[in-house]
Design an enzyme around this catalytic site. Structure first.
Site, mmCIF file in Angstrom:
data_model
loop_
_atom_site.group_PDB
_atom_site.id
_atom_site.type_symbol
_atom_site.label_atom_id
_atom_site.label_comp_id
_atom_site.label_asym_id
_atom_site.label_seq_id
_atom_site.Cartn_x
_atom_site.Cartn_y
_atom_site.Cartn_z
ATOM 1 N N CYS A 65 0.861 -1.179 0.000
ATOM 2 C CA CYS A 65 0.000 0.000 0.000
ATOM 3 C C CYS A 65 0.901 1.234 0.000
ATOM 4 O O CYS A 65 1.825 1.341 0.814
ATOM 5 C CB CYS A 65 -0.893 -0.020 1.238
ATOM 6 S SG CYS A 65 -1.908 1.465 1.418
ATOM 7 N N CYS A 68 0.403 3.061 3.663
ATOM 8 C CA CYS A 68 0.826 2.510 4.960
ATOM 9 C C CYS A 68 1.843 1.380 4.860
ATOM 10 O O CYS A 68 2.239 0.818 5.878
ATOM 11 C CB CYS A 68 -0.388 2.051 5.756
ATOM 12 S SG CYS A 68 -1.194 0.583 5.078
ATOM 13 N N CYS A 114 -7.286 -1.151 1.248
ATOM 14 C CA CYS A 114 -6.295 -1.655 2.189
ATOM 15 C C CYS A 114 -7.005 -1.886 3.519
ATOM 16 O O CYS A 114 -7.692 -0.998 4.025
ATOM 17 C CB CYS A 114 -5.152 -0.650 2.354
ATOM 18 S SG CYS A 114 -3.958 -1.127 3.610
ATOM 19 N N CYS A 117 -5.238 0.675 6.427
ATOM 20 C CA CYS A 117 -5.468 2.127 6.462
ATOM 21 C C CYS A 117 -6.758 2.557 5.781
ATOM 22 O O CYS A 117 -7.140 3.721 5.848
ATOM 23 C CB CYS A 117 -4.282 2.871 5.850
ATOM 24 S SG CYS A 117 -4.135 2.708 4.054
ATOM 25 N N CYS A 137 -8.322 -5.609 -9.850
ATOM 26 C CA CYS A 137 -7.985 -4.537 -10.775
ATOM 27 C C CYS A 137 -7.613 -3.326 -9.919
ATOM 28 O O CYS A 137 -8.485 -2.696 -9.313
ATOM 29 C CB CYS A 137 -9.195 -4.257 -11.664
ATOM 30 S SG CYS A 137 -8.889 -3.090 -12.971
#
Length: 146
Positions: A65, A68, A114, A117, A137
């Site tokens: 991510c 984070c 995510c 976060c 995707c």
């Protein structure tokens, strides 16, 4: 291995607990992220297809991510889907992704975020390759490869 029915169950009844949580104010996220990352991760925008960093990149590594640094996907799960965005068959772990139903833009899809976060990543569809049939995707702006 996650399958479409698992994604539907998570979106309907709740997601796995993340290993940790990262919470910041929108002002803190805006200061940390680039403008393009902020639009995608925090405002649920979509980057242009085919003109993004990881669409045609297949180098080995872990995709984390961008907000984070949580590991989200491994490069071994990446494949060429001709969708215009990086596509993956499986997340790096069962609890890496948060799923929710998204009916914006008059479409019925499942948003992938995510789980640590809450940053918007993209969407997951049930038209991927065997054996699981999943296609994550994902916006390149929401990722960083290490």
């Amino acid at each position: 291995m996650l399958r479409w029915k698992d994604v539907l169950i998570f979106a309907t009844y709740g997601n796995p607990e993340p290993p940790r949580r990262v919470e910041k104010t929108e002002a803190e996220w805006e200061a940390q992220l680039t403008p393009a990352q902020f639009r995608v991760l925090r405002q649920q925008h979509t980057e242009p297809p085919y003109r993004n960093a990881y669409c045609r990149s297949y180098e080995p590594g872990v995709y984390r991510c961008a907000a984070c640094a949580t590991p989200l996907f491994d490069s071994t799960a990446k494949y060429h889907a001709i969708s215009g965005w990086p596509s993956f068959t499986q997340p790096s772990s069962k609890g890496a992704i948060r799923y929710r139903f998204d009916s914006s833009h008059r479409l019925h899809r499942i948003e992938a975020s995510c789980n640590v976060c809450g940053g918007h990543l993209g969407h997951v569809f049930n038209d991927g390759p065997a054996p699981a049939g999943l296609r994550y995707c994902i916006n390149s702006e929401s990722l960083r490869r290490e």
